[in-house]
Design a protein around this motif. Structure first.
Motif, mmCIF file in Angstrom:
data_model
loop_
_atom_site.group_PDB
_atom_site.id
_atom_site.type_symbol
_atom_site.label_atom_id
_atom_site.label_comp_id
_atom_site.label_asym_id
_atom_site.label_seq_id
_atom_site.Cartn_x
_atom_site.Cartn_y
_atom_site.Cartn_z
ATOM 1 N N LYS A 91 40.342 51.968 35.905
ATOM 2 C CA LYS A 91 41.976 51.416 35.500
ATOM 3 C C LYS A 91 42.786 50.903 36.687
ATOM 4 O O LYS A 91 43.553 49.984 36.306
ATOM 5 C CB LYS A 91 42.675 52.725 34.994
ATOM 6 C CG LYS A 91 41.931 53.106 33.483
ATOM 7 C CD LYS A 91 42.043 52.258 32.602
ATOM 8 C CE LYS A 91 41.238 52.919 31.237
ATOM 9 N NZ LYS A 91 41.370 51.831 29.999
ATOM 10 N N GLU A 93 41.768 49.350 39.488
ATOM 11 C CA GLU A 93 41.017 47.850 39.719
ATOM 12 C C GLU A 93 41.632 46.856 38.596
ATOM 13 O O GLU A 93 41.934 45.685 38.919
ATOM 14 C CB GLU A 93 39.494 48.055 39.771
ATOM 15 C CG GLU A 93 39.261 49.028 40.774
ATOM 16 C CD GLU A 93 37.492 48.822 40.912
ATOM 17 O OE1 GLU A 93 37.085 48.475 40.159
ATOM 18 O OE2 GLU A 93 37.068 49.185 42.045
ATOM 19 N N GLU A 94 41.625 47.300 37.379
ATOM 20 C CA GLU A 94 42.087 46.666 36.207
ATOM 21 C C GLU A 94 43.648 46.198 36.490
ATOM 22 O O GLU A 94 43.764 45.050 36.277
ATOM 23 C CB GLU A 94 41.912 47.207 34.900
ATOM 24 C CG GLU A 94 40.371 47.307 34.546
ATOM 25 C CD GLU A 94 39.930 47.805 33.171
ATOM 26 O OE1 GLU A 94 41.038 48.372 32.394
ATOM 27 O OE2 GLU A 94 38.795 47.861 32.762
ATOM 28 N N SER A 95 44.220 47.466 36.608
ATOM 29 C CA SER A 95 45.951 47.241 37.049
ATOM 30 C C SER A 95 46.042 46.334 38.300
ATOM 31 O O SER A 95 46.883 45.429 38.258
ATOM 32 C CB SER A 95 46.637 48.298 36.988
ATOM 33 O OG SER A 95 46.189 49.329 35.883
ATOM 34 N N ASP A 96 45.311 46.500 39.366
ATOM 35 C CA ASP A 96 45.215 45.636 40.557
ATOM 36 C C ASP A 96 44.989 44.230 40.048
ATOM 37 O O ASP A 96 45.736 43.276 40.846
ATOM 38 C CB ASP A 96 44.379 46.233 41.541
ATOM 39 C CG ASP A 96 44.994 47.592 42.335
ATOM 40 O OD1 ASP A 96 46.161 47.643 41.975
ATOM 41 O OD2 ASP A 96 44.121 48.258 42.910
ATOM 42 N N THR A 97 44.191 43.962 39.469
ATOM 43 C CA THR A 97 43.767 42.605 39.127
ATOM 44 C C THR A 97 44.655 42.055 38.260
ATOM 45 O O THR A 97 45.117 40.746 38.551
ATOM 46 C CB THR A 97 42.384 42.251 38.291
ATOM 47 O OG1 THR A 97 41.395 43.257 39.075
ATOM 48 C CG2 THR A 97 41.967 41.007 37.771
ATOM 49 N N GLU A 98 45.308 42.627 37.188
ATOM 50 C CA GLU A 98 46.453 42.076 36.548
ATOM 51 C C GLU A 98 47.768 42.073 37.346
ATOM 52 O O GLU A 98 48.422 40.788 37.289
ATOM 53 C CB GLU A 98 46.794 43.197 35.388
ATOM 54 C CG GLU A 98 45.694 43.121 34.253
ATOM 55 C CD GLU A 98 46.122 44.118 33.059
ATOM 56 O OE1 GLU A 98 47.050 44.586 33.487
ATOM 57 O OE2 GLU A 98 45.123 44.149 32.117
ATOM 58 N N LEU A 99 48.108 42.886 38.358
ATOM 59 C CA LEU A 99 49.030 42.752 39.378
ATOM 60 C C LEU A 99 48.962 41.678 40.269
ATOM 61 O O LEU A 99 50.079 40.814 40.270
ATOM 62 C CB LEU A 99 49.277 44.256 39.986
ATOM 63 C CG LEU A 99 50.383 44.235 40.950
ATOM 64 C CD1 LEU A 99 51.649 43.979 40.146
ATOM 65 C CD2 LEU A 99 50.420 45.303 41.603
ATOM 66 N N SER A 101 47.125 38.595 39.633
ATOM 67 C CA SER A 101 47.278 37.578 38.868
ATOM 68 C C SER A 101 49.011 37.530 38.350
ATOM 69 O O SER A 101 49.446 36.244 38.841
ATOM 70 C CB SER A 101 46.475 37.849 37.514
ATOM 71 O OG SER A 101 46.696 36.731 36.741
ATOM 72 N N THR A 102 49.393 38.563 38.052
ATOM 73 C CA THR A 102 50.941 38.289 37.727
ATOM 74 C C THR A 102 51.638 38.017 38.992
ATOM 75 O O THR A 102 52.618 37.087 38.985
ATOM 76 C CB THR A 102 51.527 39.803 37.404
ATOM 77 O OG1 THR A 102 50.926 40.202 36.185
ATOM 78 C CG2 THR A 102 52.851 39.693 36.620
ATOM 79 N N THR A 103 51.471 38.563 40.176
ATOM 80 C CA THR A 103 51.916 38.098 41.485
ATOM 81 C C THR A 103 51.916 36.754 41.591
ATOM 82 O O THR A 103 52.630 36.030 42.007
ATOM 83 C CB THR A 103 51.501 39.078 42.606
ATOM 84 O OG1 THR A 103 51.787 40.341 42.138
ATOM 85 C CG2 THR A 103 52.363 38.879 43.972
#
Length: 488
Positions: A91, A93-99, A101-103
């Motif tokens: 979770k 890692e998924e959040s970090d990836t989304e973060l 991408s968002t950043t």
């Protein structure tokens, strides 16, 4: 057995010890105190083993968290927290990836926003520095933007009156609220009403204030997108006062030239008709030939003066400015005029400064301007009077004075003395002229040499023309710049 089976073994062992303890007490095989001691020892041993296992799992997870590669499959088989920790890592890692991408998107959007803001500020700054007024109205015809030059066409908020009338063509807030002046509002209305007939419209209007009067030309253009939907309207307003003045001056020039040419040509024609009729005696014919010759000379002087003025103003005559000593130019001009002054018994005096007066000028043009001033002074000064040529330094300028004790110029003629073809009516009979000499002097002094010229005069007492020219040699300035030390 799964990774957390060891904890179930501990639970079963504790239950088993509890049952054994109860059997021993019930069967009276051991005293209650002994059974209680055995149970307590077994519990302590079990809990000690449990704490040690938890400490080992905590150390293992801490070591894993410090590892750059967080995902370790062996955690699932080694401790109780393996599955939970693996899911948490996934979770995270998924959040970090989304973060990330968002950043990245946020950074990109921020960069684009900053670029657009800079472009908008640049465009507004450019528009504000234009001398042409620009007013932009949106599709609803509301005033969205006006630059600094257009401020005079926008009504201040304190002076606006809201028009709530429902009658008539309800076009926009800008018109109903009286945001812009009447002339601009009227042009905008016509442009909007006839947007299907024409892309743009123009009008000219005049603004009059307490101490000014200006003429303007406004061009309104409707703006459309690719689907021909109206985006808005832009109105560009430019000051055409100087253009109108130039047209008036041109018309006056043409009229003056026609008048100046018409008079001698009419005289020549009349004299020639008299000669052709044969009604003149030989002496009268010679006199008429003399008159014709004078008129032809007058026409020649007029044409030459107009050509010289036109060539200089249009740039056909190349301006060659050099470093000179002003007094040398004045001495040369004085040498040209001295014989004319001597013929009229006029006392000609040169009072030139003893200082060195450096100037950067076109020697021939400035010399011709001084000769024209001296020639006029001699021309309009009676016999036995005086003409003076002076020079001096004043602040950062060289001052030249041409003073005479002649007829003088009436006060009402002084504002027009540098106008083309203007001649003082009271002095017309005293000497021939074209009325272009002083206009040429004014242009040479002001436009070519960035100087100024003024005149003071009293009728029957004399006239004084004052010319100022900036001091300084161009080459010396360059040398000073090259010789100045470079600071690091």
């Amino acid at each position: 057995m799964k990774s957390y089976g060891k904890y179930w073994v501990l639970v079963v062992l504790l239950l088993f010890m509890s049952c054994v303890d109860n059997l021993l007490v019930t069967s009276q095989l051991a005293s209650p105190m002994l059974a209680l001691a055995a149970s307590l020892v077994a519990s302590l041993v079990g809990w000690a083993w449990l704490v040690k296992s938890l400490q080992k799992d905590r150390d293992q997870i801490s070591a894993c968290l410090r590892n750059p590669e967080l995902l370790r499959p062996e955690l699932k088989q080694k401790n109780f927290f393996g599955n939970l920790f693996a899911e948490a890592i996934q979770k995270i890692e998924e959040s970090d990836t989304e973060l990330v991408s968002t950043t990245q998107v946020k950074t990109m959007l921020k960069a684009r926003l900053n670029a657009l803001s800079k472009k908008e500020a640049l465009m507004e700054s450019v528009l504000d520095h234009l001398e042409t007024g620009v007013l932009v109205f949106d599709a609803q015809h509301t005033l969205e933007f006006s630059n600094q030059a257009a401020s005079k066409f926008v009504i201040p908020e304190a002076d606006r009156t809201l028009n709530t009338s429902e009658s008539g063509l309800a076009l926009n807030k800008a018109l109903s609220s009286d945001v812009v002046i009447r002339e601009i509002a009227s042009l905008l209305t016509k442009t909007i009403e006839r947007k299907d007939a024409t892309l743009s419209r123009r009008s000219e209007f005049q603004l009059t204030g307490l101490d000014f009067q200006s003429h303007y030309r406004a061009i309104a253009t409707n703006l459309f997108d690719e689907s021909q939907a109206l985006l808005g309207t832009v109105i560009v307003v430019e000051n055409i006062g100087e253009e109108n003045n130039e047209k008036e001056r041109h018309a006056e020039f043409v009229s003056s030239v026609a008048h100046e040419l018409k008079t001698p040509m009419a005289g020549i024609k009349a004299y020639i008709e008299m000669l052709l009729d044969g009604d003149c005696e030989e002496d009268e014919a010679e006199e008429l030939y003399g008159f014709i010759n004078e008129q032809i000379d007058r026409l020649t002087r007029l044409v030459n003066s107009m050509l010289n003025l036109a060539r200089i103003e249009s740039g056909v005559v190349e301006i060659k400015r050099h470093d000179c000593e002003l007094n040398d130019i004045l001495k040369s001009a004085a040498d040209v005029i001295s014989p004319n002054a001597g013929e009229k018994d006029i006392t000609f005096t040169s009072e030139l400064s003893e200082l060195y007066l450096p100037v950067h000028v076109d020697k021939d043009m400035l010399g011709q301007a001084i000769i024209n001033l001296l020639s006029n002074a001699v021309k309009y000064t009676p016999h036995g009077h005086e003409v003076r040529l002076r020079s001096r330094m004043e602040d950062n300028t060289a001052v030249i004075e041409v003073r005479d004790t002649g007829m003088g110029i009436p006060e009402n003629s002084l504002p027009h003395i540098f106008d083309r073809f203007y001649r003082v009516p009271e002095n017309n009979r005293s000497a021939a002229g074209t009325g272009l000499g002083l206009a040429l002097v004014h242009f040479i002094v002001t436009n070519v040499h960035n100087g100024s010229i003024s005149v003071q005069s009293v009728v029957n007492k004399g006239t004084c023309f004052t010319v100022t020219i900036p001091l300084g040699h161009k080459e010396q300035k360059k040398k000073k710049q090259l010789a100045s030390p470079v600071t690091v």
